[in-house]
Write an enzyme that holds these catalytic residues in place. Structure first.
Site, mmCIF file in Angstrom:
data_model
loop_
_atom_site.group_PDB
_atom_site.id
_atom_site.type_symbol
_atom_site.label_atom_id
_atom_site.label_comp_id
_atom_site.label_asym_id
_atom_site.label_seq_id
_atom_site.Cartn_x
_atom_site.Cartn_y
_atom_site.Cartn_z
ATOM 1 N NE ARG A 1 41.469 24.860 40.214
ATOM 2 C CZ ARG A 1 41.598 26.737 39.403
ATOM 3 N NH1 ARG A 1 41.163 26.874 40.541
ATOM 4 N NH2 ARG A 1 41.407 26.090 38.234
ATOM 5 C CG ASP B 1 40.758 29.748 44.011
ATOM 6 O OD1 ASP B 1 40.386 31.086 44.144
ATOM 7 O OD2 ASP B 1 41.375 29.236 44.109
ATOM 8 N NE ARG C 1 39.467 35.860 50.670
ATOM 9 C CZ ARG C 1 39.713 36.618 50.109
ATOM 10 N NH1 ARG C 1 40.645 37.094 49.095
ATOM 11 N NH2 ARG C 1 39.743 38.037 51.181
#
Length: 265
Positions: free
Chosen positions: A196, A51, A49
């Site tokens: 991140r 975000d 996935r």
């Protein structure tokens, strides 16, 4: 028949990859297009996935279909039904046992930073930071993350004892390019927000707000509250998903800069 699909997308208008009840996901758009083609629901399974606000150049998913279409026709048909912010790059027939997630042997994420604060075309495609960054020191600090470690300190996810937090980062490169800085992260798999959080930590080191020793202490703490840094989603791109048998680097991954990541027809 099972198909492996590679898709690029501008994630700035979406709530992330996954379909959600009260949000707009990329998976939802692709499954809607496949449902039109098949006249029935078709489920897709992605390599992982992304975000909300995160982009992709080479996201991979698989699905099963009984349609008799070649790769080019399948790709064109899907693109005709998808919004321009989501572009299929390739759809190829694969073994019935292929699994986009479980067969993955590596991923590459690139994080882009620029100081071009007055450029309206990159506001949702790169992190804007006007600070002068010490790139040499960032490269030195990046070595802290290389290798196999418990990355509990670099995820915001709720701790689930069933899911391992030990991950292997095989490479981090920091490149100075025309008008922007690119941080390239490579590894088999990453925790949620891990890239991140590492990216912003390195940015803070580049501003001399963090030392290499402090970063090592954060990693060693294995505490999800140890790192309070997380870079904006807009600068992150899933560039490539790798599988066994891949013989060459993806053209998509290495040729197209972020402003053009979703423009290829």
């Amino acid at each position: 028949m099972r198909y492996k699909a590679t898709v690029s997308y501008d994630g700035s208008l979406y709530s992330g990859w996954q379909s959600q009840i009260n949000a707009h996901g990329i998976q939802e758009e692709i499954e809607k297009a496949l449902a039109v083609m098949h006249q029935r629901p078709v489920e897709i399974t992605a390599a992982g996935r992304t975000d909300s606000g995160v982009h992709a150049v080479g996201q991979v998913f698989h699905f099963d279909s009984d349609l008799q279409l070649n790769s080019d026709h399948f790709t064109r048909a899907l693109n005709s039904l998808l919004p321009i912010t989501i572009r299929m790059q390739e759809v190829i027939a694969v073994s019935e046992t292929f699994h986009a997630r479980f067969d993955c042997i590596g991923k590459r994420y690139d994080y882009f930073i620029t100081n071009r604060k007055n450029d309206p075309f990159i506001q949702k495609r790169m992190k804007i930071d006007t600070a002068k960054l010490d790139v040499a020191y960032m490269r030195s600090c990046a070595t802290v993350f290389i290798g196999t470690h418990d990355f509990t300190s670099f995820t915001s996810s709720r701790i689930d004892p069933r899911k391992p937090r030990i991950k292997t980062v095989t490479s981090i490169q920091i490149l100075e390019e025309d008008g922007y800085l690119r941080i390239i992260f490579e590894g088999k798999a990453f925790l949620r927000y891990m890239v991140r959080m590492m990216a912003q930590t390195l940015i803070e080191a580049g501003k001399h707000h963090l030392s290499k020793e402090q970063i090592q202490q954060m990693l060693d703490a294995k505490d999800k509250h140890a790192c309070r840094y997380k870079a904006e989603a807009c600068g992150l791109y899933l560039m490539e998903v790798r599988y066994g048998g891949d013989t060459s680097e993806s053209e998509l991954s290495y040729t197209y800069p972020p402003l053009h990541a979703c423009s290829r027809q």
